[in-house]
Design a protein around this motif. Sequence first.
Motif, PDB file in Angstrom:
ATOM      1  N   ALA B   4       0.849  -1.185   0.000  1.00 30.20           N
ATOM      2  CA  ALA B   4       0.000   0.000   0.000  1.00 30.20           C
ATOM      3  C   ALA B   4       0.884   1.235   0.000  1.00 30.20           C
ATOM      4  O   ALA B   4       1.960   1.229   0.592  1.00 30.20           O
ATOM      5  N   LEU B   5       0.452   2.250  -0.707  1.00 31.12           N
ATOM      6  CA  LEU B   5       1.133   3.546  -0.673  1.00 31.12           C
ATOM      7  C   LEU B   5       0.172   4.534  -0.039  1.00 31.12           C
ATOM      8  O   LEU B   5      -0.965   4.680  -0.484  1.00 31.12           O
ATOM      9  N   ILE B   6       0.641   5.189   1.022  1.00 30.65           N
ATOM     10  CA  ILE B   6      -0.228   6.108   1.745  1.00 30.65           C
ATOM     11  C   ILE B   6       0.427   7.478   1.815  1.00 30.65           C
ATOM     12  O   ILE B   6       1.607   7.587   2.150  1.00 30.65           O
ATOM     13  N   ASN B   7      -0.322   8.486   1.459  1.00 28.78           N
ATOM     14  CA  ASN B   7       0.202   9.850   1.485  1.00 28.78           C
ATOM     15  C   ASN B   7      -0.578  10.675   2.501  1.00 28.78           C
ATOM     16  O   ASN B   7      -1.712  11.075   2.247  1.00 28.78           O
ATOM     17  N   LYS B  21      -4.270  10.333   0.696  1.00 30.31           N
ATOM     18  CA  LYS B  21      -4.372   9.530  -0.530  1.00 30.31           C
ATOM     19  C   LYS B  21      -3.855   8.128  -0.235  1.00 30.31           C
ATOM     20  O   LYS B  21      -2.807   7.975   0.390  1.00 30.31           O
ATOM     21  N   LEU B  23      -3.234   4.153  -1.998  1.00 34.95           N
ATOM     22  CA  LEU B  23      -3.192   3.292  -3.183  1.00 34.95           C
ATOM     23  C   LEU B  23      -2.904   1.888  -2.686  1.00 34.95           C
ATOM     24  O   LEU B  23      -1.901   1.652  -2.018  1.00 34.95           O
ATOM     25  N   PHE B  72      -7.334   3.373  -5.897  1.00 34.97           N
ATOM     26  CA  PHE B  72      -6.776   4.610  -5.348  1.00 34.97           C
ATOM     27  C   PHE B  72      -7.922   5.340  -4.667  1.00 34.97           C
ATOM     28  O   PHE B  72      -8.934   5.640  -5.295  1.00 34.97           O
TER      29      PHE B  72
END
Lengths: 265, 106
Positions: B4-7, B21, B23, B72
């Motif tokens: 997971a990509l977390i912003n 955000k 993903l 997303f």
Amino acid sequence: MGGRASAFLLVGFAALGLGLASLSAQTADAPPSDRKSGFDYMGPDSQAMQKDDLSNPGMLGVLDGEAMWNAPAGTTQKSCAACHGDARESMKGVAAKYPLLDEATKTPIDLVGRIDQCRVDRQQAAALPREGRESLALTAFVGLQSRGMPLAPPDDARLTPFRKAGEALYTRRMGQLNFSCAQCHDDNAGGHLGSAPIPQAHPTGYPIYRLEWQSLGSLQRRLRNCMVGTRAEPFAYGSPEFINLELYLNWRARGMEVETPGVRP
Amino acid sequence: MARALINVPSKAKRGDVVEIKTLMSHPMETGFRTGSDGALVPRNIISRFACTYNGEVVFSAELFPAISANPFISFTTVATESGTLVFSWTDDKGQTQVQTAAITVE
């Protein structure tokens, strides 16, 4: 999905056929200032998606690739990092040079082939199936280390015959629709096929995350896609034809910035 | 393990609206596709996503088969106090992936 796409292509090609009746042999390299990456043909939303590493889905593959880089594999239980160290240093600019001449076989080898060679010979692990999730992830991770650097195909005279063979394939008509790559991507680049822009076919961002595929995919997958569109029988993954074609395409795009992992619609 | 990509902005002012955000890596298999053997590939999608901020749910969503692979999800919340955001994705197989992110509110 497949049926709709091919019907769309058929209509597109039929329309293009009128415009392409006269085959031009114009395949000379465009000067670098006139070259456009596929990135420049995308809408602002897709461009933003590629530029932000936290919304670029290709980065998910890169994370998997990084884990594989550091994980022991094969009977030797050595990881990539055990020999190559930190990929940020050791793999910098490496992907931008491939395909290279393999000294052992005196034939060109692409990055995927080199990774497999390393796995089989040095790690004594099974080769990763081409176009599988793992192969794409590791290639994307290695490719990322060249991001922002210019594509630098080696000026190796021994590669010239292979590059020439690739160029011959690029300009050769193929398939039931009888199109060559050059007819769309040199003569009609910047135009449209149906509603889709025709890019100049510079392989700057591979492996790419293609939204249509909903996954990462290699240049060879993209080329097979185009070949199916012209109703040609696609070459097999890893075939010498594809590697020759990749040699030529990289040469044609030399000096352009590597974007791996690119996002394309 | 899925990636997971977390912003999440690491710092925010109290009362600010912050954009988050996420993903998530997931095939989001619709259940309508057939495999090479002609049989339907069983449905496997993320059916629920939720985000808690210091234990309180600030955003949740139900997902359906028309949503693409690697969904997303972006949303906003008000930065009230320093703490932890916990994100969870639950799929049809009942597997829940949990990720956390810290935020400092000044």
